[in-house]
Design an enzyme around this catalytic site. Structure first.
Site, PDB file in Angstrom:
ATOM      1  N   LYS A   1      38.453  47.268  39.504  1.00  0.00           N
ATOM      2  CA  LYS A   1      38.965  47.242  40.884  1.00  0.00           C
ATOM      3  C   LYS A   1      40.147  46.492  40.290  1.00  0.00           C
ATOM      4  CE  LYS A   1      37.745  42.432  42.353  1.00  0.00           C
ATOM      5  NZ  LYS A   1      38.648  41.394  42.058  1.00  0.00           N
ATOM      6  N   ASN A   2      40.201  46.133  39.777  1.00  0.00           N
ATOM      7  CA  ASN A   2      41.397  44.803  38.881  1.00  0.00           C
ATOM      8  C   ASN A   2      42.393  45.770  38.086  1.00  0.00           C
ATOM      9  OD1 ASN A   2      40.035  42.762  39.497  1.00  0.00           O
ATOM     10  ND2 ASN A   2      40.122  42.555  37.703  1.00  0.00           N
TER      11      ASN A   2
ATOM     12  N   CYS B   1      41.906  28.706  45.753  1.00  0.00           N
ATOM     13  CA  CYS B   1      41.155  29.909  46.210  1.00  0.00           C
ATOM     14  C   CYS B   1      40.144  29.390  45.668  1.00  0.00           C
ATOM     15  CB  CYS B   1      41.551  31.072  45.576  1.00  0.00           C
ATOM     16  SG  CYS B   1      41.244  31.256  44.378  1.00  0.00           S
TER      17      CYS B   1
ATOM     18  N   ARG C   1      45.224  27.821  40.636  1.00  0.00           N
ATOM     19  CA  ARG C   1      45.478  29.887  40.050  1.00  0.00           C
ATOM     20  C   ARG C   1      47.652  29.576  40.534  1.00  0.00           C
ATOM     21  NH1 ARG C   1      40.965  33.929  41.707  1.00  0.00           N
ATOM     22  NH2 ARG C   1      42.140  34.992  40.306  1.00  0.00           N
TER      23      ARG C   1
ATOM     24  N   ASP D   1      34.806  36.317  34.516  1.00  0.00           N
ATOM     25  CA  ASP D   1      34.227  37.217  35.285  1.00  0.00           C
ATOM     26  C   ASP D   1      32.662  37.743  35.523  1.00  0.00           C
ATOM     27  OD1 ASP D   1      36.654  37.078  37.434  1.00  0.00           O
ATOM     28  OD2 ASP D   1      37.189  39.094  36.594  1.00  0.00           O
TER      29      ASP D   1
ATOM     30  N   ARG E   1      34.358  42.021  48.653  1.00  0.00           N
ATOM     31  CA  ARG E   1      35.361  42.229  47.894  1.00  0.00           C
ATOM     32  C   ARG E   1      35.321  43.387  46.864  1.00  0.00           C
ATOM     33  NH1 ARG E   1      37.698  37.457  46.051  1.00  0.00           N
ATOM     34  NH2 ARG E   1      38.406  38.541  44.914  1.00  0.00           N
TER      35      ARG E   1
HETATM   36  C1  UD1 Z   1      43.032  38.293  37.040  1.00  0.00           C
HETATM   37  C2  UD1 Z   1      41.665  38.643  37.196  1.00  0.00           C
HETATM   38  C3  UD1 Z   1      40.302  38.315  37.562  1.00  0.00           C
HETATM   39  C4  UD1 Z   1      39.696  37.110  36.195  1.00  0.00           C
HETATM   40  C5  UD1 Z   1      41.761  36.831  35.551  1.00  0.00           C
HETATM   41  C6  UD1 Z   1      40.923  36.823  33.867  1.00  0.00           C
HETATM   42  C7  UD1 Z   1      42.704  40.566  38.982  1.00  0.00           C
HETATM   43  C8  UD1 Z   1      42.673  40.998  40.549  1.00  0.00           C
HETATM   44  N1  UD1 Z   1      41.846  39.654  39.066  1.00  0.00           N
HETATM   45  O1  UD1 Z   1      43.015  37.104  37.967  1.00  0.00           O
HETATM   46  O2  UD1 Z   1      39.425  38.986  38.370  1.00  0.00           O
HETATM   47  O3  UD1 Z   1      39.263  36.615  36.391  1.00  0.00           O
HETATM   48  O4  UD1 Z   1      42.058  38.339  35.660  1.00  0.00           O
HETATM   49  O5  UD1 Z   1      40.724  37.413  33.402  1.00  0.00           O
HETATM   50  O6  UD1 Z   1      43.192  41.561  38.195  1.00  0.00           O
HETATM   51  N2  UD1 Z   1      47.610  30.346  35.227  1.00  0.00           N
HETATM   52  C9  UD1 Z   1      48.577  29.987  35.559  1.00  0.00           C
HETATM   53  N3  UD1 Z   1      50.128  30.134  35.395  1.00  0.00           N
HETATM   54  C10 UD1 Z   1      50.318  31.815  36.185  1.00  0.00           C
HETATM   55  C11 UD1 Z   1      49.043  31.911  35.548  1.00  0.00           C
HETATM   56  C12 UD1 Z   1      48.131  31.637  35.699  1.00  0.00           C
HETATM   57  O7  UD1 Z   1      48.441  27.772  34.948  1.00  0.00           O
HETATM   58  O8  UD1 Z   1      51.119  31.445  36.193  1.00  0.00           O
HETATM   59  C13 UD1 Z   1      46.203  30.293  34.662  1.00  0.00           C
HETATM   60  C14 UD1 Z   1      45.758  30.793  36.431  1.00  0.00           C
HETATM   61  O9  UD1 Z   1      45.269  29.499  37.047  1.00  0.00           O
HETATM   62  C15 UD1 Z   1      43.834  30.392  35.289  1.00  0.00           C
HETATM   63  C16 UD1 Z   1      44.072  31.075  34.076  1.00  0.00           C
HETATM   64  O10 UD1 Z   1      45.934  31.068  33.730  1.00  0.00           O
HETATM   65  O11 UD1 Z   1      43.376  28.871  35.424  1.00  0.00           O
HETATM   66  C17 UD1 Z   1      43.669  32.781  33.711  1.00  0.00           C
HETATM   67  O12 UD1 Z   1      44.678  32.949  35.137  1.00  0.00           O
HETATM   68  P1  UD1 Z   1      44.897  35.169  35.058  1.00  0.00           P
HETATM   69  O13 UD1 Z   1      44.896  35.219  33.537  1.00  0.00           O
HETATM   70  O14 UD1 Z   1      46.404  34.812  35.542  1.00  0.00           O
HETATM   71  O15 UD1 Z   1      43.887  35.564  36.245  1.00  0.00           O
HETATM   72  P2  UD1 Z   1      44.403  36.481  37.187  1.00  0.00           P
HETATM   73  O16 UD1 Z   1      45.319  37.338  36.603  1.00  0.00           O
HETATM   74  O17 UD1 Z   1      44.118  35.428  39.000  1.00  0.00           O
END
Ligand code: UD1
Length: 417
Positions: A25-26, A119, A124, A306, A398
Site C-alpha cells: 500500500k505505502n 488524525c 502528523r 505499523d 483502508r
Molecule cells: C508513513 C506511512 C505510515 C507509517 C509511517 C512511519 C504512508 C502512506 N504512511 O507515514 O504507514 O506508519 O510512515 O513508518 O507511507 N513528522 C513531523 N513533520 C513532518 C513529517 C513527519 O513532525 O513534516 C513526524 C510525524 O508527526 C510522525 C513522524 O514524524 O510523528 C513520522 O512521520 P512520517 O515518517 O512522515 O510518516 P508518514 O509519511 O506520515
C-alpha cells in the site's frame, strides 16, 4: 468515513497454510503520486485493491491523469491536462494525498493542496515537507485550509531532514526529479517503501542514488515510459507472521522481501515462535504461550510502528510483563482500551504500554479506530474464547486486501457482515 460493517470472529483460532501478502500500500501510494512527475505512460503492477489506493487513483484522475485498472495492474497516462489543486474532499479521506504536493510543485508555478489535518494517531505535521520545498525555491502560505505553494521553478539544493520522515523524503524526491541541478537530501527515511520509490524514479530515467542516509537526485525534464512491479506489502506480511504465532498455528507467508521484516521476525523468535525466512517465504510456527517482550518503535531498520498494534495484541496473552514503547507517532495506543474490553491487562503511561500477559482473553464487541489498531483487534479476536465483533472495519479496509477472507482460508472462524 462511512461504516462498512463488522468482522465477526469465533475464537480461539488455529491458523494453518499458505497466505500471500498483496502489493505494498505505502509504496504504491508514493509511486502513484510520483507518476505526476512524468507525461509518459506508467504501467504499475501488483497494486493492491484497498480504499486508500482507490482514493489516490481518484485524486490522480482529478489532477488530469487517465487511470485504468487491469487486474492488479494500473495504467496511468496523460489525460485532460495537469491540474494543480488537491481538494479537501479527497485529502481528508487519505492523508497520503499530501504526497502529490512534491510532484506538482516540480511542474506548476502554483499548487494548492488541502491541509490533511490531524488524525486518530496524532497531529502528523508536514513542516519538514514544506521546509525542504522552500529550500528548493518554493514559497507557501496557508489560507482557507489549503497550502498554496508558488515558485518560479525548483532548484536542486542540499536539504537536511531533522527527522527521517517517510512522507517528507518521498515528497522531496518527487520534487527533485524535475528540479534544476542536483538535490541532496540528508537523514532520509530508509523504509523499504521509500527505496522502492527510488527504484521507480530510476526506471523513469532519473539519476537517483541512496548511500547510507543520503539521497542524491539529478533533476531532468524528459522521462522514459515505465513498466514497474511494486514490492509486496511488508505490513500485511508482518501481520500474518504475528497471526502465525497463535497456539498450534503454522503459517507460510509468501512475501517478496523477508529481510525487510527481520526487526519483527527477531522479536517473534525472542517470544518463542519458530520462524524461518527463505527467499520469498516466511514460515512461522506458533507457540502454546508466547513470552513477554520489550519493543520500541523506530524508523527503519527499527521496529515498525505499523506493526506495534498487532504485536501488542499478541502480547496480551504472553507470559510475563511486556513493555511496548511508541516513538514514531503520539497517541497510537487507541486499540489498548478496546483490548482491555476483551480482558487484556494494559496500562498506557505516556509513550509506553505495559502489558501483563493473561492466560486467556474473552470475545467482546470492540471498535477499530485506526487501520493497524483494527488489525490488532482481529488478532485478539482470534486468540479469545467466544465471539468478537469488530466494528469500524472501514479503517481496516483502508490497508488490508481482504484480511478476514485470508484468515478464513487459513482456518479462522471469521466472517464479515
Ligand atoms: C508513513 C506511512 C505510515 C507509517 C509511517 C512511519 C504512508 C502512506 N504512511 O507515514 O504507514 O506508519 O510512515 O513508518 O507511507 N513528522 C513531523 N513533520 C513532518 C513529517 C513527519 O513532525 O513534516 C513526524 C510525524 O508527526 C510522525 C513522524 O514524524 O510523528 C513520522 O512521520 P512520517 O515518517 O512522515 O510518516 P508518514 O509519511 O506520515
Amino acid at each position: 468515513m462511512p461504516d462498512s460493517g463488522n468482522i465477526f470472529i469465533k475464537g480461539p483460532s488455529v491458523l494453518k497454510g499458505p497466505v500471500k501478502a498483496g502489493g505494498s500500500k505505502n509504496a504504491s501510494l508514493a509511486i502513484l503520486a510520483a507518476t505526476l512527475v512524468t507525461d509518459e505512460k506508467c504501467v504499475l503492477r501488483n497494486i493492491p485493491r484497498m480504499t486508500d489506493i482507490s482514493v489516490m487513483l481518484n485524486l490522480l484522475e482529478l489532477l488530469g491523469k487517465k487511470v485504468a485498472r487491469e487486474g492488479s495492474a494500473v495504467i496511468i497516462e496523460n489525460g485532460s491536462g495537469l491540474r494543480s489543486e488537491a481538494p479537501y474532499d479527497l485529502v481528508k479521506k487519505l492523508r497520503a494525498s499530501i504526497l502529490v504536493m512534491g510532484a506538482l510543485a516540480g511542474r506548476k508555478s502554483s499548487v494548492s493542496v488541502s491541509l490533511p489535518g490531524g488524525c486518530a494517531i496524532g497531529t502528523r505535521p508536514i513542516d519538514l515537507h514544506l521546509k525542504g520545498l522552500v529550500k528548493m525555491g518554493a514559497s507557501y502560505r496557508l489560507s482557507g485550509g489549503f497550502i498554496n505553494l508558488s515558485s518560479k521553478g525548483l532548484r536542486g539544493k542540499r536539504i537536511y531532514l531533522d527527522y527521517p520522515s517517510v512522507g517528507a523524503t518521498e515528497n522531496l524526491l518527487a520534487a527533485a526529479c524535475r528540479a534544476e541541478g542536483e538535490t541532496v537530501i540528508e537523514n532520509i527515511s530508509r523504509e523499504p517503501e521509500v527505496i522502492e520509490m527510488v527504484r521507480f524514479v530510476k526506471q523513469m530515467g532519473v539519476q537517483a542514488e541512496v548511500s547510507g542516509d543520503m539521497l542524491r537526485v539529478s533533476g531532468r525534464r524528459d522521462f522514459n515510459p515505465v513498466d514497474f512491479t511494486v514490492m509486496d506489502d511488508r505490513i500485511q506480511a508482518g501481520t500474518y507472521a504475528i497471526a502465525g504465532c497463535l497456539k498450534n498455528s503454522a503459517v507460510d507467508i509468501e512475501y517478496s522481501n523477508p529481510e525487510h521484516l527481520e526487526p519483527l521476525l527477531d522479536k517473534l523468535r525472542d517470544g518463542g515462535a519458530s520462524v524461518t525466512a527463505g527467499e520469498n517465504l516466511i514460515s512461522v510456527r506458533g507457540v502454546s504461550r508466547f513470552r513477554a517482550l520489550e519493543i520500541t518503535t523506530a524508523p527503519y531498520p527499527g521496529f515498525p510502528t505499523d506493526l506495534q498494534a498487532p504485536l501488542t495484541a499478541l502480547l496480551t496473552r504472553a507470559k510475563g510483563v511486556s513493555v511496548v514503547t511508541e516513538k514514531v507517532f503520539e497517541n497510537r495506543f487507541l486499540h489498548c482500551a478496546e483490548l482491555s474490553r476483551m480482558g487484556a491487562e494494559i496500562e498506557v503511561k505516556g509513550e509506553s504500554a505495559i502489558i501483563s500477559g493473561r492466560s486467556s482473553l474473552s470475545g467482546a464487541p470492540v471498535n477499530a479506530m485506526d487501520l493497524r489498531g483494527g488489525a490488532a483487534l482481529v488478532i485478539a479476536g482470534m486468540m479469545a474464547s467466544g465471539k468478537t465483533r469488530v466494528s469500524g472495519i472501514q479503517h481496516i479496509e483502508r490497508g488490508y486486501d481482504n484480511l478476514a477472507g485470508s484468515l478464513r482460508e487459513l482456518g479462522a472462524d471469521i466472517w464479515t457482515k
